[in-house]
Scaffold this active site. Structure first.
Site, PDB file in Angstrom:
ATOM      1  N   ASP A  12       0.965  -1.198   0.401  1.00 46.97           N
ATOM      2  CA  ASP A  12       0.152   0.051  -0.017  1.00 46.97           C
ATOM      3  C   ASP A  12       1.031   1.260   0.116  1.00 46.97           C
ATOM      4  O   ASP A  12       1.994   1.387   0.753  1.00 46.97           O
ATOM      5  CB  ASP A  12      -0.860  -0.027   1.420  1.00 46.97           C
ATOM      6  N   HIS A  13       0.587   2.152  -0.902  1.00 49.62           N
ATOM      7  CA  HIS A  13       1.495   3.491  -0.934  1.00 49.62           C
ATOM      8  C   HIS A  13       2.551   3.225  -1.174  1.00 49.62           C
ATOM      9  O   HIS A  13       3.560   3.783  -0.047  1.00 49.62           O
ATOM     10  CB  HIS A  13       0.998   4.224   0.030  1.00 49.62           C
ATOM     11  N   HIS A  44      -8.168   9.925   4.155  1.00 49.20           N
ATOM     12  CA  HIS A  44      -7.532   8.776   4.941  1.00 49.20           C
ATOM     13  C   HIS A  44      -7.863   9.235   6.523  1.00 49.20           C
ATOM     14  O   HIS A  44      -8.062  10.336   6.842  1.00 49.20           O
ATOM     15  CB  HIS A  44      -5.907   8.752   4.833  1.00 49.20           C
ATOM     16  N   GLY A  45      -7.688   8.285   7.247  1.00 53.54           N
ATOM     17  CA  GLY A  45      -7.933   8.439   8.730  1.00 53.54           C
ATOM     18  C   GLY A  45      -9.335   8.464   9.176  1.00 53.54           C
ATOM     19  O   GLY A  45     -10.178   8.170   8.635  1.00 53.54           O
ATOM     20  N   HIS A  79      -9.869   4.880  -1.461  1.00 53.59           N
ATOM     21  CA  HIS A  79      -8.742   4.880  -0.033  1.00 53.59           C
ATOM     22  C   HIS A  79      -9.485   5.672   0.873  1.00 53.59           C
ATOM     23  O   HIS A  79     -10.695   6.366   0.813  1.00 53.59           O
ATOM     24  CB  HIS A  79      -7.699   5.960  -0.370  1.00 53.59           C
ATOM     25  N   GLY A  80      -9.216   5.646   2.173  1.00 57.51           N
ATOM     26  CA  GLY A  80     -10.113   6.277   3.253  1.00 57.51           C
ATOM     27  C   GLY A  80     -11.453   5.640   3.369  1.00 57.51           C
ATOM     28  O   GLY A  80     -12.389   6.270   3.748  1.00 57.51           O
ATOM     29  N   SER A  90     -12.831   3.636   5.592  1.00 59.53           N
ATOM     30  CA  SER A  90     -13.389   3.279   6.616  1.00 59.53           C
ATOM     31  C   SER A  90     -14.155   4.458   7.245  1.00 59.53           C
ATOM     32  O   SER A  90     -13.859   5.361   6.871  1.00 59.53           O
ATOM     33  CB  SER A  90     -12.528   2.719   7.860  1.00 59.53           C
ATOM     34  N   ASN A  93     -10.123   0.341   0.744  1.00 63.67           N
ATOM     35  CA  ASN A  93      -9.047   0.317   1.656  1.00 63.67           C
ATOM     36  C   ASN A  93      -9.672   0.632   2.965  1.00 63.67           C
ATOM     37  O   ASN A  93     -10.155   1.691   3.260  1.00 63.67           O
ATOM     38  CB  ASN A  93      -7.867   1.191   1.385  1.00 63.67           C
TER      39      ASN A  93
END
Ligand SMILES: [Zn+2]
Length: 285
Positions: free
Chosen positions: A81-82, A182-183, A210-211, A213, A232
């Site tokens: 990842d990344h 993200h986060g 991405h991000g 959740s 992700n």
């Protein structure tokens, strides 16, 4: 069984579902994802994020992830990842990863394309899939602006540029920016589904969120219906496990570390079960 990202997402495309990617900076994170996936008979992606190298180096966690995948009863992709450079990509492929992300999204468009092309050339020769990123997904805590003061909207992926990017690089999946960060979310996410659909129509490849959740079930379903095939998912599960550990530590006088890992494992499993069943449209019993 270990499968490439391309194989894993092709099936998802045929079945109109998404495959969850779970970051594995700890053994518990990896075990939780595999145990739940086997229970639900759902495919997953185990990932090592390059930034997590300071928590656990890829040389240690990488072979563990590859072994877990090989011995699992369901399809698992092991993914970097990344990844930020070709030497990290080569290292992951040497260890046995079946997929890599090269994130050159902060570079100029031309440099991003050249970097991604080099990785695709190398990875495809080794039967390894490649994900790349276009547009910029910021980290949370920024509240709608990146550190340079740009509004998020200016960093969203342009559907026409996405088409050119995928044609020029021949990547297997595109990480696109359409409203997730993200986060942990500091403000309600506002997903641009029209943009997402246009991106997917234009590239005819799986789109990666991405991000992923911290969104509602409805947001996941809408994103999947508009072309997202890889989600992700990590921050909110890690926080749920942290909360469970906090509670356990507060309630027990003598705390043994190995018991803490089990508390975390169970909390991660509970969270992943909900996520994986939503992504793969499975009912949980
Ligand atoms: Zn990401």
């Amino acid at each position: 069984m270990l499968v490439t990202l391309q194989e894993n997402l092709k099936k998802a495309d045929e079945g109109n579902y998404a495959v969850g990617q779970f970051n594995c900076p700890t053994l518990e994170a990896a075990r939780a994802a595999v145990e739940v996936a086997e229970e639900l008979k759902a495919p997953i992606i185990l990932a090592h994020a390059e930034v997590h190298d300071e928590i656990v180096p890829i040389e240690i966690i990488g072979p563990i992830l590859v072994n877990l995948a090989k011995n699992a009863s369901i399809p698992i992709t092991v993914h970097l990842d990344h990844g930020t450079n070709i030497s990290m990509v080569r290292k992951a492929i040497d260890i046995g990863f079946s997929s890599v992300m090269i994130d050159a999204s902060i570079m100029s468009y031309e440099d991003n394309i050249n970097t991604v092309k080099e990785v695709v050339d190398y990875a495809h020769r080794h039967n390894v899939s490649v994900e790349a990123e276009l547009g910029v997904m910021t980290s949370s805590g920024i509240g709608g602006e990146d550190t340079g003061g740009n509004h998020l909207g200016e960093l969203y992926t342009d559907p026409d540029i996405a088409k050119d990017f995928v044609e020029q690089t021949d990547i297997d999946a595109l990480a696109a920016a359409f409203g997730t960060v993200h986060g942990i979310y500091v403000q309600e996410p506002n997903l641009d589904y029209d943009r997402l659909r246009k991106i997917h129509d234009n590239i005819q490849r799986p789109v990666v969120m991405h991000g992923g959740s911290g969104l509602s079930e409805e947001e996941y379903i809408n994103a999947i219906d508009n072309g997202v095939r890889k989600i992700n998912y990590y921050s909110y599960a890690a926080k749920a496990a942290g909360d469970a550990v906090k509670e356990y530590v507060n309630q027990n006088k003598n705390v043994f570390y190995h018991d803490v890992t089990i508390v975390a494992l169970e909390a991660l499993k509970k969270d992943y079960k909900k996520a994986i069943s939503t992504f793969t449209l499975k009912e949980i019993s």
